[in-house]
Design a protein around this motif. Structure first.
Motif, PDB file in Angstrom:
ATOM      1  N   PRO A 104       0.921  -0.907   0.126  1.00 60.53           N
ATOM      2  CA  PRO A 104      -0.139  -0.046  -0.077  1.00 60.53           C
ATOM      3  C   PRO A 104       0.784   1.418  -0.283  1.00 60.53           C
ATOM      4  N   TRP A 105       0.406   1.920  -1.086  1.00 63.24           N
ATOM      5  CA  TRP A 105       1.948   3.031  -0.835  1.00 63.24           C
ATOM      6  C   TRP A 105       1.219   4.531  -1.472  1.00 63.24           C
ATOM      7  N   ARG A 137       1.614   6.032   2.382  1.00 63.76           N
ATOM      8  CA  ARG A 137      -0.052   5.290   3.296  1.00 63.76           C
ATOM      9  C   ARG A 137       0.799   7.450   3.897  1.00 63.76           C
ATOM     10  N   PRO A 151      -5.221   6.844   0.453  1.00 65.47           N
ATOM     11  CA  PRO A 151      -5.803   5.168   0.988  1.00 65.47           C
ATOM     12  C   PRO A 151      -6.006   4.433  -0.335  1.00 65.47           C
ATOM     13  N   HIS A 190      -2.205   1.310  -4.493  1.00 71.34           N
ATOM     14  CA  HIS A 190      -1.836   0.452  -4.493  1.00 71.34           C
ATOM     15  C   HIS A 190      -0.315  -0.119  -5.458  1.00 71.34           C
ATOM     16  N   THR A 216       6.024   2.456   4.233  1.00 67.98           N
ATOM     17  CA  THR A 216       6.032   1.825   4.004  1.00 67.98           C
ATOM     18  C   THR A 216       6.384   0.516   4.020  1.00 67.98           C
TER      19      THR A 216
END
Length: 360
Positions: A84-85, A87, A92, A95, A347
């Protein structure tokens, strides 16, 4: 705070999370890389835990160096990695996923398949600017040959990106990415040594279409990257210690006004007066031990990645662990940026692999 994040993401979109100043001010990108940076990010969980020092890591996959296909020990392997990139920016729906499979045809020949996808599943609304859900994909086919102690590899990739809704779907642009690698493996003094080099993602310019209104009809160049690194492995009884080291350089000119073709961009990047700032350094250490009899290996990983503040300030401590049986492996990594308020803070990457061949 929300306004700052909106300006950060909408003006420089995905690019330029890796090019930004990270002390709370607006980013100051030094190159017009565009939003194709996902091509140069290796999210293989094992490499991510080792400071991204993966160009000479046969166990970490072959995305950054197709020549590693010829060094893999398994007859067939397949892996899926996911992250999940960004964050830390409170977005949110971003991806990042990668799939790879390698098949050893013989002792000398091997082929591989990679697939990368970077996408947003939801609209990104910044108030004054917005983006529809988008997707960037890149399938890649690789071939490698082992010539005794030297192996070489070549890969060809297809790049596609664009908006996922409405008529703008027809405006998806396309590009070509080429990569090659060479590596060698030597054994002496009781240690395994492997040195490797590769150049990835060299091809024509790529047009941004309908990702966001302010990015339409803009040409970007592929993030051509040169990598040079090595691996040293020491085995003691049931324990193995591996040290991986790597330097890399993004071959993209700082001034792009006079460049008409993406094919010439890497050559124009040399001699631009900023060479020493454009190099990155990576170091990774892995300690592996047979944990449960001869059925399960446990690996603990630690890494360091350094990049100049003017180029993106990816100054990271990377950590991770892995569990591997003779058929499966599960890997995870976690990044700890040294600068505060970094976009890559917290990350994580997760990877699951399957192997169809007992390790020797």
């Amino acid at each position: 705070m929300r306004t700052t994040k909106a300006v950060f993401f909408s003006l420089f979109l995905l690019p330029l999370f890796l090019q930004s100043q990270v002390d709370g001010r607006f980013p100051k990108p030094s190159r017009a890389i565009g939003y194709l940076e996902f091509l140069s990010v290796d999210i293989a969980s094992q490499n991510a835990a080792l400071g991204n020092a993966g160009v000479a890591n046969p166990e970490g996959g072959f995305l950054t160096n197709p020549a590693l296909l010829a060094n893999q020990q398994d007859l067939f392997s397949v892996s899926v990695n996911y992250s999940p990139w960004l964050r830390a920016l409170g977005i949110p729906s971003l991806h990042f996923a990668a799939f790879q499979a390698g098949l050893k045809l013989s002792e000398k020949h091997a082929i591989g398949l990679n697939y990368q996808q970077f996408s947003s599943l939801d609209p990104l609304d910044f108030g004054f600017n917005s983006s529809q859900p988008f997707s960037q994909i890149s399938p890649r086919i690789s071939y490698a040959q082992n010539l005794k102690k030297i192996s070489w590899g070549l890969s060809i990739a297809y790049v596609q990106s664009g908006n996922e809704q409405g008529l703008e779907r027809r405006e998806r642009s396309r590009g070509i990415s080429l990569s090659g690698g060479i590596s060698s493996a030597h054994q002496f003094w009781g240690a395994d040594w492997l040195f490797a080099a590769s150049i990835n993602d060299w091809g024509p310019s790529h047009s941004a279409r309908a990702i966001a209104p302010n990015l339409q009809d803009i040409d970007y160049f592929l993030p051509t990257t040169f990598r040079l690194g090595g691996q040293t492995a020491l085995s003691l009884s049931n324990t193995q210690l591996r040290i991986l080291y790597q330097v890399e350089h993004l071959l993209l000119a700082r001034s792009l006004d006079s460049i008409s073709s993406g094919w010439e961009a890497p050559f124009r990047s040399l001699g631009d007066g900023q060479e020493w700032r454009e190099w990155q350094g990576m170091l990774g250490i892995e300690w592996a031990e047979i944990a449960l009899g001869e059925r399960l290996d446990l690996a603990l990983r630690l890494g360091l990645r350094y990049e100049s503040e003017e180029q993106g300030s990816r100054q990271l401590i990377t950590t991770g662990l892995g569990l591997r049986s003779q058929r499966f492996s599960l890997d995870a990594s976690y990044w700890i940026p040294l600068p505060q308020n970094h976009p890559l803070q917290n990350t994580i990457t997760l990877g699951l692999s399957y192997f169809w061949h007992d390790r020797s």
